[in-house]
Design an enzyme around this catalytic site. Structure first.
Site, mmCIF file in Angstrom:
data_model
loop_
_atom_site.group_PDB
_atom_site.id
_atom_site.type_symbol
_atom_site.label_atom_id
_atom_site.label_comp_id
_atom_site.label_asym_id
_atom_site.label_seq_id
_atom_site.Cartn_x
_atom_site.Cartn_y
_atom_site.Cartn_z
ATOM 1 N N ASN A 66 14.975 -5.034 -23.522
ATOM 2 C CA ASN A 66 16.190 -4.013 -23.807
ATOM 3 C C ASN A 66 15.604 -2.752 -23.315
ATOM 4 O O ASN A 66 14.754 -2.102 -24.088
ATOM 5 C CB ASN A 66 16.738 -4.309 -24.953
ATOM 6 C CG ASN A 66 17.835 -3.258 -25.511
ATOM 7 O OD1 ASN A 66 17.572 -2.094 -25.591
ATOM 8 N ND2 ASN A 66 19.044 -3.566 -25.194
ATOM 9 N N GLY A 97 21.080 -5.131 -21.379
ATOM 10 C CA GLY A 97 21.502 -4.014 -21.749
ATOM 11 C C GLY A 97 22.479 -4.353 -22.824
ATOM 12 O O GLY A 97 23.398 -5.161 -22.643
ATOM 13 N N GLU A 98 22.792 -3.723 -23.858
ATOM 14 C CA GLU A 98 23.630 -4.039 -24.788
ATOM 15 C C GLU A 98 24.922 -3.886 -24.858
ATOM 16 O O GLU A 98 25.835 -4.377 -25.242
ATOM 17 C CB GLU A 98 23.395 -3.208 -26.525
ATOM 18 C CG GLU A 98 23.404 -1.807 -26.181
ATOM 19 C CD GLU A 98 22.247 -1.079 -25.786
ATOM 20 O OE1 GLU A 98 21.785 0.050 -26.624
ATOM 21 O OE2 GLU A 98 21.353 -1.555 -25.325
ATOM 22 N N ASN A 99 25.336 -3.072 -23.318
ATOM 23 C CA ASN A 99 26.716 -3.149 -22.716
ATOM 24 C C ASN A 99 27.051 -4.483 -22.341
ATOM 25 O O ASN A 99 28.305 -4.949 -22.318
ATOM 26 C CB ASN A 99 26.995 -2.180 -21.753
ATOM 27 C CG ASN A 99 25.920 -2.288 -20.821
ATOM 28 O OD1 ASN A 99 24.745 -2.371 -20.961
ATOM 29 N ND2 ASN A 99 26.243 -2.211 -19.423
#
Length: 456
Positions: free
Chosen positions: A265, A287-289
């Site tokens: 990440n 990616g945390e999106n």
């Protein structure tokens, strides 16, 4: 069951003063429901509670006119920037609750799932956990977080049919599904409305049962879609007249330390440049999106529409890339499936604690997904911090003990600054290598922690 409304104004005609509204959007304006927000402003609604990742750009007039009473956000403030929102929060005119990004979507998902609360490892040993119930499961501590229900959700998507089935495009799904599920009335504005049956079932990202109303977008989003203007990445900061590594070179050093094979990440800021040094290595970027398997940064937003990283910058889709919502993104992290988390910081200390969401000058702060990301260490993940060695005031960012609010305690394994690479050994940070032109002694002199030499 036709859920299409003639206009955004018609879709919110029953929205009363005092309503709570979850508003989608990532980065500066990606996925922001600009048409619904403009209709809300025209309606004159007051005493509102806004829920979201960050204050949406279309909500600015509502805040300026003091029509928002409360914020529930992952970001209320940014370091080095003073806004009208900061002043209202500081004066107590508007109140706020800061929520870690992964916890935010999980609380909303829980509400949509008919649950009363969840227990999460996110936020332990930080101010976010103060006063909350802590329970142990399998010998590990977890924080109680209550479900978060809202009256309305305003969401932007790509396409919908008349039954309210929704298709998002690429990485622009992020908060949409969890926000919709938590809402009594979920309203989605879309670029295109098609007839039932025209959306292939496998491309429906949010079933119509969770959507109450659909409208066509009427207000174009003319703001920069992804993120604020980036700082120069190829200009080195000088220390005693000598240049350290540039921000890009910091990322290059970090990329060399990543193991193969691994899922990695990359957080906001300097970590985003690491993707330029992965190339054909056996590393998959997360990616945390809601994106897995992206590549280099690209300079425009149109080559790959809605393909962007957690910084909000457009990136190249690599073969095998996948997209999903933020709930799924954080499941990957907290479960330990992401091997390495690379993040920026305001401070890191000798025991490996990190602070990256608030400074004394800020009202509120910007937690984002960082607390969820460091929680990955409970499941075996590793944390790497990338930052400049000193802040803009010349204060060391490597300290004996963090004085800013903690993001995570004793969780950092590696720190890369523009002067050196550090690794935590024997409970302290040790220097592995230094930037050209500097000595280890010079580097230690620019920190606020005790020098530590590894055992031989």
């Amino acid at each position: 069951m036709d859920k299409v409304y003639e206009s955004p104004e018609a879709a919110i005609s029953d929205l009363a003063d005092g309503a709570s509204i979850a508003v989608s959007g990532f980065g500066q304006s990606a996925g922001s429901p600009m048409s619904l927000l403009e209709a809300l402003h025209k309606r004159g609604s007051r005493d509102l509670c806004l829920v979201g990742n960050t204050i949406p750009p279309g909500a600015g007039p509502l805040i300026d006119e003091r029509r928002v009473r409360h914020l529930i956000m992952s970001f209320t403030s940014r370091a080095g920037r003073l806004s009208a929102t900061d002043e209202l929060l500081a004066d107590g005119v508007m109140t706020y609750e800061l929520v870690a990004q992964g916890t935010l979507v999980e609380r909303l998902r829980a509400a949509g799932a008919g649950l009363g609360a969840i227990y999460t490892p996110t936020g332990l040993n930080t101010p976010i956990a103060d006063g909350k119930d802590i329970r142990y499961f399998d010998g590990r501590p977890y924080v109680l977080e209550t479900a978060l229900r809202v009256d309305y959700a305003f969401i932007a998507a790509h396409r919908a049919d008349r039954s309210g089935n929704i298709e998002f495009r690429a990485a622009n799904q992020h908060f949409g599904p969890s926000f919709a599920k938590a809402a009594r009335v979920a309203i989605v504005e879309v670029d295109e409305i098609v007839e039932d049956g025209e959306l292939p079932p496998e491309r429906i990202d949010l079933p119509g049962i969770f959507v109450a109303r659909v409208v066509r977008t009427t207000v174009p989003n003319t703001l920069p879609k992804y993120g604020l203007k980036r700082r120069p990445a190829d200009v080195a900061r000088e220390y005693h007249g000598k240049p350290g590594w540039t921000r890009v070179q910091i990322a290059e050093q970090a990329a060399r330390l990543l193991p193969e094979p691994s899922y990695v990440n990359l957080g906001l800021g300097i970590p985003s440049y690491v993707s330029s040094f992965i190339k054909d290595r056996d590393i998959v970027l997360h990616g945390e999106n809601g994106i897995l398997g992206y590549g280099d940064i690209v300079d425009d937003e149109e080559t790959y529409p809605d393909v962007f990283n957690a910084t909000g910058v457009s990136v190249t889709p690599r073969p095998g890339i996948s997209y999903f919502d933020s709930v799924t993104a954080f499941e990957m992290v907290r479960s330990g499936r992401v091997d390495v988390v690379v993040m920026g910081a305001y401070q890191a200390d000798a025991e490996g604690s990190v602070a990256n969401w608030a400074t004394p000058e800020m009202t509120g702060g910007g937690i984002g997904g960082a607390m969820d990301l460091v929680a990955s260490t409970q499941a075996g993940g590793s944390v790497m911090v990338l930052m400049e060695h000193c802040d803009s005031q010349g204060r060391p960012k490597l300290v004996q003990r963090c004085t800013y609010p903690l993001t995570g305690k004793a969780c950092v394994d590696v720190v890369v600054t523009d002067l050196a690479v550090f690794r935590r050994r024997d409970g302290a940070l040790t220097i592995e290598s230094v930037a050209p032109g500097f000595t280890a002694e010079e580097v230690w002199a620019l920190t606020d922690m005790e020098a530590h030499t590894p055992r031989t």
